[in-house]
Design an enzyme around this catalytic site. Structure first.
Site, short mmCIF file in Angstrom:
data_model
loop_
_atom_site.label_atom_id
_atom_site.label_comp_id
_atom_site.label_asym_id
_atom_site.label_seq_id
_atom_site.Cartn_x
_atom_site.Cartn_y
_atom_site.Cartn_z
N SER A 1 1.06 -1.30 0.27
CA SER A 1 0.02 -0.39 -0.15
C SER A 1 1.23 1.03 0.00
CB SER A 1 -0.68 -0.09 1.18
OG SER A 1 -1.59 0.99 1.65
N TYR B 1 -1.78 -0.72 10.70
CA TYR B 1 -1.87 -1.29 8.67
C TYR B 1 -0.44 -0.36 8.38
CZ TYR B 1 -3.59 -0.60 4.27
OH TYR B 1 -3.62 -1.43 3.00
#
Length: 265
Positions: free
Chosen positions: A137, A150
């Site tokens: 990501s 995350y």
């Protein structure tokens, strides 16, 4: 349908929706594609959309289940040529309010599961001189509010994949990373709904994309194209790379966005 043992075999985790689904459809035809996830009905629905897609129900956050998954895929097809580490979750909470459960859940699925899968798959991938693509990501490079766990998990996934590339490139294995920005998927839609920043999804995606150079979110198909390329012989000398699929998000200097708006007017 009996698998064609002459075709390359790729395992795609998180294949029931979003980028995993798009990747399975993109690869089907030229590959035998094993997709996994926790929702059997969703996997079956994907498998019905194209020949050469085979569902395997597994929770990759469970190390035992993750290791068994690789064995089941190899037992069925007799080989493994590619591994797409796509399954992931995000639990958006401020750092001070992130519980140890929230932390462990994201690390289990986003990092520990991929570790077990890659390690278990490694002998089979080395035999085929295959490839790994990890779906990380832009949040692994630039974080934001509520993303401590995350971002940590995705940064770990990126560096783990590069470590695999470093150690095994000499043996013919390639391991690369795709780093998506805002991509329109079920998970993205859920985040939009949680943030409650606009009346509908279109407005929400437009809002979060205001400072993205391309001024829009991406599609799962666009991410799947990048993954397919990294798996392919066309990327034969690409190893340990991080390929952003983000409309230019990572090149944007947040301190300059004010001037960007002046230029537009």
């Amino acid at each position: 349908m009996i698998p064609d043992k002459g075709k390359p075999v790729v395992l795609v985790t998180g294949g029931g929706s979003g980028i995993g689904l798009a990747t399975a459809l993109r690869l089907a035809g030229d590959h035998e594609v094993a997709i996994c996830g926790r929702r059997g009905a969703a996997l079956d629905a994907v498998a019905r959309r194209a020949d050469g897609i085979y569902p395997f129900v597994a929770d990759v956050g469970d190390p035992v289940a993750a290791a068994k998954l690789v064995g089941d895929v190899v037992a069925r097809f007799g080989r493994l040529d590619g591994l797409v580490l796509n399954a992931g979750i995000v639990i958006t909470k401020p750092f001070a309010q992130t519980s140890i459960y929230d932390w462990n859940q994201q690390l289990a699925i986003n990092l520990t599961g991929p570790f077990v899968l890659a390690q278990t798959a490694l002998p089979h991938l080395l035999e085929r001189k295959g490839a790994i693509v990890s779906v990380s990501s832009v949040g692994a490079v630039q974080t934001g509010p509520g993303l401590a766990a995350y971002s940590a998990s995705k940064a770990g996934l990126t560096l783990m994949t590069q470590a695999i590339a470093y150690e095994h490139a000499r043996h013919g294995l390639r391991a690369n990373i795709v780093a998506p920005g805002w991509i329109r998927t079920e998970m993205g839609d859920e985040e939009m709904a949680t943030m409650n920043i606009a009346e509908d999804l279109e407005g929400a995606y437009a809002k979060v994309s205001e400072d993205v150079p391309q001024r829009r979110a991406g599609s799962a198909d666009e991410a799947a194209e990048a993954i397919a390329w990294l798996l392919s012989p066309a990327a034969s000398f690409v190893n340990g790379a991080v390929l952003p699929v983000d409309g230019g998000s990572l090149i944007a200097n947040v301190g300059m966005t004010f001037f960007d708006k002046i230029v537009e007017t």
